[in-house]
Every structure is written in C-alpha cells, then in structure tokens.
Enzyme design. Structure first.
Site, PDB file in Angstrom:
ATOM      1  N   ASP A  29      30.818  14.636 -12.073  1.00 22.00           N
ATOM      2  CA  ASP A  29      30.888  15.999 -12.067  1.00 22.00           C
ATOM      3  C   ASP A  29      31.840  17.373 -12.167  1.00 22.00           C
ATOM      4  O   ASP A  29      32.449  16.780 -11.458  1.00 22.00           O
ATOM      5  CB  ASP A  29      29.495  16.206 -11.144  1.00 22.00           C
ATOM      6  CG  ASP A  29      28.631  17.411 -11.325  1.00 22.00           C
ATOM      7  OD1 ASP A  29      28.432  17.770 -12.297  1.00 22.00           O
ATOM      8  OD2 ASP A  29      27.835  17.830 -10.094  1.00 22.00           O
ATOM      9  N   ARG A  33      33.248  23.586 -13.077  1.00 23.32           N
ATOM     10  CA  ARG A  33      33.348  24.607 -12.133  1.00 23.32           C
ATOM     11  C   ARG A  33      35.141  23.743 -11.784  1.00 23.32           C
ATOM     12  O   ARG A  33      35.532  25.806 -10.881  1.00 23.32           O
ATOM     13  CB  ARG A  33      32.588  24.381 -10.744  1.00 23.32           C
ATOM     14  CG  ARG A  33      31.152  24.825 -10.957  1.00 23.32           C
ATOM     15  CD  ARG A  33      30.358  23.583 -10.272  1.00 23.32           C
ATOM     16  NE  ARG A  33      30.004  22.416  -9.628  1.00 23.32           N
ATOM     17  CZ  ARG A  33      29.831  21.798  -8.873  1.00 23.32           C
ATOM     18  NH1 ARG A  33      29.284  21.595  -8.371  1.00 23.32           N
ATOM     19  NH2 ARG A  33      29.538  20.302  -9.543  1.00 23.32           N
ATOM     20  N   ASN A  77      21.264  18.220 -21.099  1.00 26.02           N
ATOM     21  CA  ASN A  77      22.854  19.029 -21.067  1.00 26.02           C
ATOM     22  C   ASN A  77      22.586  19.862 -22.314  1.00 26.02           C
ATOM     23  O   ASN A  77      23.161  20.797 -22.869  1.00 26.02           O
ATOM     24  CB  ASN A  77      23.949  18.151 -21.130  1.00 26.02           C
ATOM     25  CG  ASN A  77      25.022  17.522 -20.136  1.00 26.02           C
ATOM     26  OD1 ASN A  77      25.095  16.328 -20.414  1.00 26.02           O
ATOM     27  ND2 ASN A  77      23.976  18.772 -19.351  1.00 26.02           N
ATOM     28  N   TRP A  78      21.705  19.247 -23.268  1.00 25.16           N
ATOM     29  CA  TRP A  78      21.486  19.888 -24.353  1.00 25.16           C
ATOM     30  C   TRP A  78      21.152  21.790 -24.504  1.00 25.16           C
ATOM     31  O   TRP A  78      21.256  22.528 -25.242  1.00 25.16           O
ATOM     32  CB  TRP A  78      20.108  19.370 -25.544  1.00 25.16           C
ATOM     33  CG  TRP A  78      21.103  17.605 -25.752  1.00 25.16           C
ATOM     34  CD1 TRP A  78      20.210  16.840 -25.734  1.00 25.16           C
ATOM     35  CD2 TRP A  78      21.776  17.636 -27.337  1.00 25.16           C
ATOM     36  NE1 TRP A  78      20.513  15.984 -26.223  1.00 25.16           N
ATOM     37  CE2 TRP A  78      21.621  16.404 -27.372  1.00 25.16           C
ATOM     38  CE3 TRP A  78      22.872  18.271 -27.870  1.00 25.16           C
ATOM     39  CZ2 TRP A  78      22.509  15.680 -28.112  1.00 25.16           C
ATOM     40  CZ3 TRP A  78      23.698  17.708 -29.080  1.00 25.16           C
ATOM     41  CH2 TRP A  78      23.343  16.889 -28.787  1.00 25.16           C
ATOM     42  N   SER A 205      20.444  12.579 -10.210  1.00 28.81           N
ATOM     43  CA  SER A 205      20.424  13.659 -12.034  1.00 28.81           C
ATOM     44  C   SER A 205      20.175  13.458 -12.695  1.00 28.81           C
ATOM     45  O   SER A 205      20.551  12.504 -13.738  1.00 28.81           O
ATOM     46  CB  SER A 205      22.087  14.120 -12.506  1.00 28.81           C
ATOM     47  OG  SER A 205      22.423  15.238 -10.926  1.00 28.81           O
ATOM     48  N   GLU A 216      25.188   1.339  -3.412  1.00 31.78           N
ATOM     49  CA  GLU A 216      25.251   2.463  -2.884  1.00 31.78           C
ATOM     50  C   GLU A 216      26.031   3.431  -2.713  1.00 31.78           C
ATOM     51  O   GLU A 216      26.219   3.186  -4.413  1.00 31.78           O
ATOM     52  CB  GLU A 216      26.940   1.219  -1.936  1.00 31.78           C
ATOM     53  CG  GLU A 216      26.078   0.075  -1.195  1.00 31.78           C
ATOM     54  CD  GLU A 216      25.468   0.086   0.033  1.00 31.78           C
ATOM     55  OE1 GLU A 216      25.755   1.332   0.225  1.00 31.78           O
ATOM     56  OE2 GLU A 216      24.760  -0.598   0.360  1.00 31.78           O
TER      57      GLU A 216
END
EC number: 2.5.1.-
Length: 252
Positions: A29, A33, A77-78, A205, A216
C-alpha cells in the site's frame, strides 16, 4: 497488530532458518500517496513499486521463504479512474514479461489468485507463458493476488462445496475446515505466518481472510516504493521474537 519500529541495527542477531515464516503475505500500500507527496501522478508510484517487488522477491527467495503472496490488485480497485486502471493492467502485463528473467534466475514458481474473467486477454496470455517457463522450478512460490477479494473467494468455495453436496458427491456433515481450505485459491499452500502491510493503515482490506486467521501482523508507515531490505529484515526479526500460541498456552 503492532506498528513497525525503526529500521534495525546492522548488528541485529541473525535469524535462524527455523524462526523464519514459511509464507509471507504483503499488502503493498501507499504507491499513490508516495507519488502525490512528490508532485507526481499516482501511476508513478505504481511504477516505482515494481522495483520494490523485485527486491523483495529476490530477498525472500534467498532466505528460503517457501511462499510470497503479494496483494497487487483488489476486486474493489476497479472503482479507480479508467486511466489508472489501464495503466495498472499494462504494468502487470509488462511485469509478467520483464520479470521472467528474475523468476528463472531464482528458480521461482509463479501463481495468480483471484478472478480471471475480468482481466485483459494480454495479461492472461503473458501469465500463461511465464507460468509455463517456471513450471519445473522448485524454489519459492510467488503468488500474485489480482482482482482478488477474500469474501468472494470464500463465497466461491462455498458454492463449489454446495454444488458437490447437491449432486451427492459429498455429505454436508463431511465438510470441515480442511475441505474448505482445499476449495480456496490457495489450496495446497501453507497459510501465511506473517502479514506485512506498508502505508500505515491498520486494516487487512479483504485480503486472505480465511488464510491469515493466525498470521502475525506487521505494519509500517513506509509506502511500498520506500520499503527496503532493512524493513523486511525488521519484520522478520520481530516475527522471530513473537510467541505463537494458536489459542493455547506455552509450556511453563
């Protein structure tokens, strides 16, 4: 779930092979950004993220990790802008072509989990070629999760089991956890021992919901393009120091 600590010292003790996870899953991810903070288009973050995929794959293979699963593109994500979607699909196609040498040189196997009916034909073609070239390899299994959603995966498994029960192929009371696992995309693979998430968000997600029940979790604020070998080793050092009880108690 714990936030990652600063990068470890180069003098940190070595991790023994039996303390390493067999299967690492990563939520890559923060690409968009990363680019926006630099005044770049979001797609540049995805482009730089491919370099991190290569480095991380090679390092995990050299450590003897059995499986590495990367969350490349979720079924949600589409919803992104068409320009970004077109670029992501082209980037995936390009990756499957350009990274063949990396896969071959490291003796890696390649698999893709998720829906395939919505992916471009060019992507599926290059996937098939790359898988064929790696079919005889015995090294680490690299798994790309593309058009993947954990809930949809479980629903699909339930439908297949229900169909078998309806046809009389199996009895409903014979369905157990092992049988469900055998009908998931990851059938035959060990469940992830360690889930790494970059970008700082503290959520999973819709990723490998069944498989990570006892994984973990390790989260870092670093965006995926900035994730380095030192960060991976920090995650592995932290993992090696955790006590995994799987609901039980450690010997006194």
């Amino acid at each position: 779930m714990s936030q990652a600590e600063p990068t470890p010292s180069t003098h940190a003790p070595a991790i023994t092979a039996d303390a390493l996870p067999k299967h690492i899953a990563i939520i890559m991810d923060g690409n968009g950004r990363w680019a926006q903070r630099r005044g770049l288009p979001r797609i540049e973050g995805h482009r730089h993220g491919v370099d991190t995929v290569r480095r991380t794959t090679e390092k995990c293979a050299s450590l003897g990790i059995e499986a590495l699963t990367l969350y490349c593109f979720s079924s949600e994500n589409w919803k992104r802008p068409p320009v970004e979607l077109d670029f992501l699909m082209h980037l995936l196609e390009q990756y499957l072509v350009e990274e063949r040498r990396t896969l071959i040189d490291n003796g890696l196997r390649l698999n893709m989990i998720g829906r395939r009916d919505r992916l471009p034909a060019a992507v599926l073609r290059e996937l098939e070629i790359t898988q064929q070239l790696c079919a005889e390899h015995t090294g680490m299994q690299l798994v790309l999760a593309v058009d993947y959603g954990g809930r949809a995966e479980i629903v699909e498994a339930v439908r297949r089991l229900a169909s078998k029960a309806q046809s009389g192929e199996l009895q409903p009371d014979a369905i157990d956890e092992a049988m469900v696992a055998d009908h998931l995309y990851t059938a035959g693979m060990p469940d992830p021992d360690l889930l790494i998430r970059t970008g700082g968000d503290m959520r999973i997600s819709n990723y490998l919901l069944w498989q990570i029940s006892y994984a973990e979790l390790w989260v870092t604020d670093r965006s995926w393009p900035d994730f380095r070998e030192e960060d991976l080793m920090q995650a592995l050092h932290d993992f090696s120091g955790r006590q995994r009880r799987f609901g039980g108690l450690l010997p006194s």
